[in-house]
Design a protein around this motif. Sequence first.
Motif, PDB file in Angstrom:
ATOM      1  N   PRO A  87     -31.885  26.568   9.393  1.00 41.11           N
ATOM      2  CA  PRO A  87     -30.805  26.316  10.172  1.00 41.11           C
ATOM      3  C   PRO A  87     -29.716  27.262  10.584  1.00 41.11           C
ATOM      4  O   PRO A  87     -29.330  27.880   9.670  1.00 41.11           O
ATOM      5  N   LEU A  88     -29.427  27.461  11.793  1.00 41.85           N
ATOM      6  CA  LEU A  88     -28.478  28.167  12.168  1.00 41.85           C
ATOM      7  C   LEU A  88     -27.365  27.696  13.168  1.00 41.85           C
ATOM      8  O   LEU A  88     -27.870  26.953  13.855  1.00 41.85           O
ATOM      9  N   ARG A  89     -26.158  28.222  13.284  1.00 39.07           N
ATOM     10  CA  ARG A  89     -25.345  27.727  14.258  1.00 39.07           C
ATOM     11  C   ARG A  89     -24.941  28.660  15.219  1.00 39.07           C
ATOM     12  O   ARG A  89     -24.319  29.751  14.736  1.00 39.07           O
ATOM     13  N   ILE A  90     -24.989  28.446  16.528  1.00 37.17           N
ATOM     14  CA  ILE A  90     -24.754  29.267  17.442  1.00 37.17           C
ATOM     15  C   ILE A  90     -23.293  28.994  17.718  1.00 37.17           C
ATOM     16  O   ILE A  90     -22.948  27.973  18.184  1.00 37.17           O
ATOM     17  N   VAL A  91     -22.482  30.038  17.855  1.00 35.17           N
ATOM     18  CA  VAL A  91     -20.902  30.004  18.003  1.00 35.17           C
ATOM     19  C   VAL A  91     -20.722  30.894  19.403  1.00 35.17           C
ATOM     20  O   VAL A  91     -19.513  30.669  19.634  1.00 35.17           O
ATOM     21  N   ALA A  92     -21.506  31.783  19.996  1.00 35.95           N
ATOM     22  CA  ALA A  92     -21.138  32.473  21.175  1.00 35.95           C
ATOM     23  C   ALA A  92     -22.664  32.962  21.761  1.00 35.95           C
ATOM     24  O   ALA A  92     -23.413  33.038  21.033  1.00 35.95           O
ATOM     25  N   GLU A  93     -22.291  33.119  22.914  1.00 34.11           N
ATOM     26  CA  GLU A  93     -23.317  33.654  23.876  1.00 34.11           C
ATOM     27  C   GLU A  93     -22.966  34.987  24.463  1.00 34.11           C
ATOM     28  O   GLU A  93     -21.908  34.909  25.163  1.00 34.11           O
ATOM     29  N   HIS A  94     -24.150  35.704  24.808  1.00 35.52           N
ATOM     30  CA  HIS A  94     -23.838  36.820  25.779  1.00 35.52           C
ATOM     31  C   HIS A  94     -25.096  37.151  26.223  1.00 35.52           C
ATOM     32  O   HIS A  94     -25.990  37.941  25.461  1.00 35.52           O
ATOM     33  N   GLY A  95     -25.486  37.028  27.465  1.00 35.54           N
ATOM     34  CA  GLY A  95     -26.783  37.448  28.057  1.00 35.54           C
ATOM     35  C   GLY A  95     -27.919  36.783  27.355  1.00 35.54           C
ATOM     36  O   GLY A  95     -27.872  35.487  27.033  1.00 35.54           O
ATOM     37  N   HIS A  96     -28.850  37.558  26.766  1.00 41.05           N
ATOM     38  CA  HIS A  96     -29.949  36.938  26.089  1.00 41.05           C
ATOM     39  C   HIS A  96     -29.669  37.050  24.553  1.00 41.05           C
ATOM     40  O   HIS A  96     -30.524  36.798  23.759  1.00 41.05           O
ATOM     41  N   TRP A  97     -28.322  37.095  24.280  1.00 34.64           N
ATOM     42  CA  TRP A  97     -27.917  37.157  22.647  1.00 34.64           C
ATOM     43  C   TRP A  97     -27.290  35.850  22.391  1.00 34.64           C
ATOM     44  O   TRP A  97     -26.643  35.315  23.004  1.00 34.64           O
ATOM     45  N   ARG A 113     -25.046  43.808  14.863  1.00 35.43           N
ATOM     46  CA  ARG A 113     -23.411  43.934  15.000  1.00 35.43           C
ATOM     47  C   ARG A 113     -22.978  43.433  16.252  1.00 35.43           C
ATOM     48  O   ARG A 113     -21.784  42.842  16.037  1.00 35.43           O
ATOM     49  N   GLY A 114     -23.852  43.724  17.176  1.00 31.83           N
ATOM     50  CA  GLY A 114     -23.448  43.270  18.541  1.00 31.83           C
ATOM     51  C   GLY A 114     -24.652  42.913  19.378  1.00 31.83           C
ATOM     52  O   GLY A 114     -25.747  42.958  18.775  1.00 31.83           O
ATOM     53  N   PRO A 115     -24.460  42.307  20.551  1.00 33.94           N
ATOM     54  CA  PRO A 115     -25.333  41.778  21.286  1.00 33.94           C
ATOM     55  C   PRO A 115     -26.278  42.837  22.296  1.00 33.94           C
ATOM     56  O   PRO A 115     -26.073  42.706  23.305  1.00 33.94           O
ATOM     57  N   SER A 116     -26.764  43.648  21.579  1.00 35.13           N
ATOM     58  CA  SER A 116     -27.752  44.511  22.031  1.00 35.13           C
ATOM     59  C   SER A 116     -28.682  45.140  21.114  1.00 35.13           C
ATOM     60  O   SER A 116     -28.396  45.078  20.165  1.00 35.13           O
ATOM     61  N   MET A 117     -29.724  45.642  21.500  1.00 34.18           N
ATOM     62  CA  MET A 117     -30.892  46.501  20.633  1.00 34.18           C
ATOM     63  C   MET A 117     -30.207  47.753  20.169  1.00 34.18           C
ATOM     64  O   MET A 117     -30.425  48.221  19.082  1.00 34.18           O
ATOM     65  N   MET A 136     -28.191  37.667  17.576  1.00 33.58           N
ATOM     66  CA  MET A 136     -29.786  37.445  17.351  1.00 33.58           C
ATOM     67  C   MET A 136     -30.245  37.270  18.737  1.00 33.58           C
ATOM     68  O   MET A 136     -29.702  36.554  19.753  1.00 33.58           O
ATOM     69  N   HIS A 137     -31.208  37.741  19.161  1.00 31.20           N
ATOM     70  CA  HIS A 137     -31.989  37.670  20.289  1.00 31.20           C
ATOM     71  C   HIS A 137     -32.424  36.238  20.620  1.00 31.20           C
ATOM     72  O   HIS A 137     -33.047  35.788  19.736  1.00 31.20           O
ATOM     73  N   TYR A 138     -32.390  35.619  21.729  1.00 31.86           N
ATOM     74  CA  TYR A 138     -32.589  34.368  21.796  1.00 31.86           C
ATOM     75  C   TYR A 138     -34.073  33.887  21.574  1.00 31.86           C
ATOM     76  O   TYR A 138     -34.267  32.679  21.340  1.00 31.86           O
TER      77      TYR A 138
END
Length: 169
Positions: A70-80, A52-56, A93-95
């Motif tokens: 195939p997936l589309r990346i639409v945003a980045e935050h740190g390693h996520w 749901r969010g960019p962390s474990m 998802m974790h990178y």
Amino acid sequence: MSRTIVIHKRALQVFALVFFLTGTAIADRGPVTNLPLPRYVSLKAAEGNVRRGPSMTHRIDWVFKRRDMPLRIVAEHGHWRRVEDRDGAGGWMHYTLLSGNRTVFVEQDLIELKARPNDGSQVVAQLEFGVIAQLGKCDEIWCQLSASGHRGWAPRSSLWGVEPDELRN
């Protein structure tokens, strides 16, 4: 404080708010990698938790279970990375679960894989709806694919995982 400084400060606040809410820069570049957004990648692992969010600590909403999807990346935050599948479902998802290897999803049933990028070319295989193929070159109309030991060209319009105007050499 002069009016110019107040206006610049307000613009910076608006930019920061947009960045905070979406995780993306207005200039369509990822704030972490400086790569274009959106962009396509594939699922490296056989399974990948989508949070749901960019962390474990965020709850898992989805588990993608198809390697090379195939997936589309639409945003980045740190390693996520915030990703979407062809149906728009997704989350963070974790990178390390993602690969830069490009794949596409066949969107139509029994598309013809041609030997050359033209309608009159010999058919080398047919691909069913849902096949995931490795993506090669793309011109304005055709993309080169490889799937199940077959290699050929398919119409871009029958694929998900490549932008309509994207050219690949």
